[in-house]
Design an enzyme around this catalytic site. Structure first.
Site, mmCIF file in Angstrom:
data_model
loop_
_atom_site.group_PDB
_atom_site.id
_atom_site.type_symbol
_atom_site.label_atom_id
_atom_site.label_comp_id
_atom_site.label_asym_id
_atom_site.label_seq_id
_atom_site.Cartn_x
_atom_site.Cartn_y
_atom_site.Cartn_z
ATOM 1 N N HIS A 165 2.724 3.208 -8.877
ATOM 2 C CA HIS A 165 2.515 1.775 -9.143
ATOM 3 C C HIS A 165 3.722 1.187 -9.883
ATOM 4 C CE1 HIS A 165 -1.440 2.053 -7.546
ATOM 5 N NE2 HIS A 165 -1.960 2.728 -8.554
ATOM 6 N N ASP A 219 0.835 -1.206 0.000
ATOM 7 C CA ASP A 219 0.000 0.000 0.000
ATOM 8 C C ASP A 219 0.873 1.261 0.000
ATOM 9 O OD1 ASP A 219 -2.272 1.501 0.022
ATOM 10 O OD2 ASP A 219 -2.833 1.058 2.094
ATOM 11 N N LEU A 251 10.995 -20.513 -4.143
ATOM 12 C CA LEU A 251 9.942 -19.629 -3.607
ATOM 13 C C LEU A 251 8.676 -19.672 -4.474
ATOM 14 C CD1 LEU A 251 9.356 -17.049 -1.646
ATOM 15 C CD2 LEU A 251 9.835 -15.750 -3.716
#
Ligand code: FPP
Length: 251
Positions: free
Chosen positions: A48, A31, A142
């Site tokens: 972004h 955020d 991962l």
């Protein structure tokens, strides 16, 4: 301090950090992209875009630390309410990210997954993520799990609907419903629950993210905006996690 605490020994095979209480699954609510941009008098999409670069840094670091699953909240079922231009930009980011970084992710043995209502994404986004999923499906490092068009209430509603229809068809009896059955109908099926949830930018709420799965997770909040979130911040969160006592309702 972190090294002393639990990063004492390195696995000579792959240089991952071994000892101590490393969270297996870390989920992040990324955020603050918009505020990061506003502070610099830039358009929100610049935030972004910078946030996308942070994703790359943090994936690499998570892999290095030895985290097994990293779930990133990239687009929620509520984010469609944003201005059209911003939504279009956000939908292009997975493609740009994967175009740029997929070869590295493959080299690093990362497995890409997504959770969310994929069918409602634009075709170009679906194509980009499908290609990444396919090309990394046999990787064993991962798990990079993007929450894309994801909403937890939507996920739980979908699970309830499917369970109800299985009962109606006679494939399932209500007495068989337990927590593990419900979990098998969620979008995180097969993944362990997050051990650690991180939210950046000073907001202290869940915003419809993994409501079921976060029942016993440790939460770590920071004022830092996502584009400024660094490897050090991740290590700090992991370090604090290592010092917490988890009791799961016991003593
Ligand atoms: C919330 O910040 C952020 C989002 C809704 C989008 C998150 C997306 C990224 C970090 C990039 C994703 C990258 C890939 C590879 C998919 P906000 O816009 O709500 O910030 P604000 O609260 O400051 O306005």
């Amino acid at each position: 301090m972190l090294d002393k605490l639990f990063f004492k020994r390195k696995n000579p095979e792959n240089n991952t950090l071994l000892e101590g209480n490393i969270p297996s699954h870390v989920a992040i609510i990324m955020d603050g992209n918009g505020r990061w941009a506003r502070k610099r008098a830039l358009p929100r999409i610049a935030g972004h875009h910078e946030g996308m670069k942070t994703v790359r840094k943090i994936v690499k670091e998570a892999n290095k630390i030895g985290i097994n699953v990293l779930t990133l909240y990239a687009f929620s079922t509520e984010n469609w309410k944003r201005p059209r231009d911003e939504v279009d930009f956000l939908m292009k980011l997975p493609g740009e990210f994967l175009n740029t970084f997929l070869p590295d992710l493959i080299k690093e043995n990362v497995q890409v997954r997504i959770m969310g209502k994929k069918e409602l994404l634009p075709m170009h986004t679906i194509k980009a993520v499908d290609e990444a999923i396919k090309k990394t499906e046999n990787n064993t490092g991962l798990i990079l799990n993007f929450a894309l068009n994801y909403g937890s209430r939507d996920e739980i509603t979908g699970a309830v609907k499917t369970i109800a229809s299985e009962i109606k068809k006679g494939n399932l009896d209500p007495s068989q419903i337990d927590e593990s059955l419900i979990e098998s109908y969620l979008m995180t099926q097969g993944l362990s629950d997050p051990d650690l949830l991180i939210r950046t930018s000073g907001e202290v709420r869940l915003s419809n993210f993994m409501l079921w799965q976060l029942a016993y997770s440790e939460f770590w909040f920071t004022e830092v905006f996502w584009p400024d979130f660094s490897e050090e911040h991740l290590r700090e969160a992991v370090s604090q996690f290592a010092q917490r006592g988890r009791r799961y309702g016991g003593v």
